[in-house]
Scaffold this motif. Structure first.
Motif, PDB file in Angstrom:
ATOM      1  N   ALA A 287       0.829  -1.206   0.000  1.00 53.90           N
ATOM      2  CA  ALA A 287       0.000   0.000   0.000  1.00 53.90           C
ATOM      3  C   ALA A 287       0.862   1.253   0.000  1.00 53.90           C
ATOM      4  O   ALA A 287       0.591   2.215  -0.733  1.00 53.90           O
ATOM      5  N   LEU A 288       1.924   1.271   0.800  1.00 56.14           N
ATOM      6  CA  LEU A 288       2.806   2.439   0.850  1.00 56.14           C
ATOM      7  C   LEU A 288       3.539   2.635  -0.475  1.00 56.14           C
ATOM      8  O   LEU A 288       3.798   3.772  -0.893  1.00 56.14           O
TER       9      LEU A 288
ATOM     10  N   ALA B 105      -1.161   8.132   5.428  1.00 55.15           N
ATOM     11  CA  ALA B 105       0.126   8.819   5.276  1.00 55.15           C
ATOM     12  C   ALA B 105      -0.176  10.237   4.824  1.00 55.15           C
ATOM     13  O   ALA B 105      -0.486  10.476   3.655  1.00 55.15           O
ATOM     14  N   GLY B 106      -0.101  11.179   5.745  1.00 53.43           N
ATOM     15  CA  GLY B 106      -0.432  12.559   5.421  1.00 53.43           C
ATOM     16  C   GLY B 106      -1.914  12.689   5.118  1.00 53.43           C
ATOM     17  O   GLY B 106      -2.772  12.282   5.903  1.00 53.43           O
TER      18      GLY B 106
ATOM     19  N   PRO C 135       1.751   8.179  -2.814  1.00 55.05           N
ATOM     20  CA  PRO C 135       2.798   9.200  -2.983  1.00 55.05           C
ATOM     21  C   PRO C 135       3.659   9.291  -1.715  1.00 55.05           C
ATOM     22  O   PRO C 135       3.163   9.059  -0.607  1.00 55.05           O
ATOM     23  N   PRO C 136       4.928   9.621  -1.848  1.00 50.99           N
ATOM     24  CA  PRO C 136       5.796   9.741  -0.662  1.00 50.99           C
ATOM     25  C   PRO C 136       5.259  10.809   0.300  1.00 50.99           C
ATOM     26  O   PRO C 136       4.766  11.857  -0.122  1.00 50.99           O
TER      27      PRO C 136
ATOM     28  N   VAL D 211       3.544   7.432   9.258  1.00 49.87           N
ATOM     29  CA  VAL D 211       2.584   6.491   8.674  1.00 49.87           C
ATOM     30  C   VAL D 211       1.822   5.807   9.806  1.00 49.87           C
ATOM     31  O   VAL D 211       2.428   5.251  10.728  1.00 49.87           O
ATOM     32  N   GLU D 212       0.505   5.848   9.710  1.00 43.91           N
ATOM     33  CA  GLU D 212      -0.346   5.183  10.691  1.00 43.91           C
ATOM     34  C   GLU D 212      -1.011   3.974  10.031  1.00 43.91           C
ATOM     35  O   GLU D 212      -1.539   4.076   8.923  1.00 43.91           O
ATOM     36  N   VAL D 213      -0.968   2.863  10.745  1.00 43.99           N
ATOM     37  CA  VAL D 213      -1.564   1.625  10.239  1.00 43.99           C
ATOM     38  C   VAL D 213      -2.608   1.170  11.241  1.00 43.99           C
ATOM     39  O   VAL D 213      -2.284   0.859  12.396  1.00 43.99           O
TER      40      VAL D 213
END
Length: 226
Positions: free
Chosen positions: A143-144, A194-195, A148-149, A154-156
């Motif tokens: 997924a990451l 992520a963001g 996009p970077p 990062v929260e999972v």
């Protein structure tokens, strides 16, 4: 020397009398001839009329018989077609109903096959995750890689029980991200943040995409068979 006998012409009144007798004999003969001629003419006329009438009657009968036969055949053909059309309507309706029933039956079979494949796939996924729960971390990596970077952390989000097992089995990899428990998620479901981006990295989304391909494949096989 020959002796000539003198000829004496009869008296004129004797000649006239003889001539009158002869004329009286010829008159009846002329009348008989005229009568026979008239009778023959009438007989010939009657015979000709009878022959012509008989020929015309025979020709008219033959023509009328032919026309009547042709008309009878046409009417019989029309009645037969109309009768067949009336008989064919229920048959056509039955064939349409049978075709629809066949189509519905195939659709039901197709749905049963797809549902069965889905159930088997879910059982396999549950069994695989029960044996190797750390495979969920591989889903996070995928997924990451598709996102996009992001500079943010990062929260999972994971099912609490699976989060506990992953942390116990592979603590090193678990520390790469901020793993959070989310009781609303079923087993095998993961959400990655992520963001400003959020991705469903769980198994259900992947399974749904696979099942859609299975449905298309089954439908394509049925179309080829038809």
């Amino acid at each position: 020397m020959k002796q000539f006998r003198p000829f004496h012409f009869p008296p004129l009144h004797q000649v006239r009398a003889a001539s009158g007798t002869l004329s009286g004999t010829e008159a009846p003969l002329q009348e008989d001839w005229d009568s026979a001629l008239a009778a023959g003419y009438r007989q010939g006329q009657q015979d000709g009329f009878d022959a012509g009438f008989e020929a015309a009657r025979a020709e008219g009968f033959a023509r009328g018989q032919a026309e009547g036969l042709e008309r009878g055949l046409e009417e019989g053909r029309a009645q037969a077609l109309a009768h067949l059309d009336q008989i064919g309507k229920p048959v056509d309706a039955a064939l349409k109903a049978l075709k629809k029933l066949k189509s519905d039956f195939k659709a039901a079979q197709r749905k049963e096959v797809v549902d069965l494949v889905g159930k088997i796939a879910r059982q396999v996924i549950r069994a695989e995750l029960a044996l190797q729960p750390t495979q969920l971390l591989a889903l996070v990596d995928e997924a990451l890689a598709a996102m996009p970077p992001a500079r943010d952390t990062v929260e999972v989000l994971m099912n609490p029980e699976e989060l506990k097992r992953v942390t116990e089995l592979d603590p090193k990899r678990a520390k790469k991200w901020n793993l959070l428990a989310d009781p609303s998620l079923d087993a095998g479901e993961i959400r990655v943040k992520a963001g400003d981006h959020e991705v469903d990295a769980g198994c259900q989304g992947r399974l749904a995409a696979c099942m859609e391909q299975v449905r298309d494949a089954v439908a394509g096989t049925e179309g080829d068979a038809a």
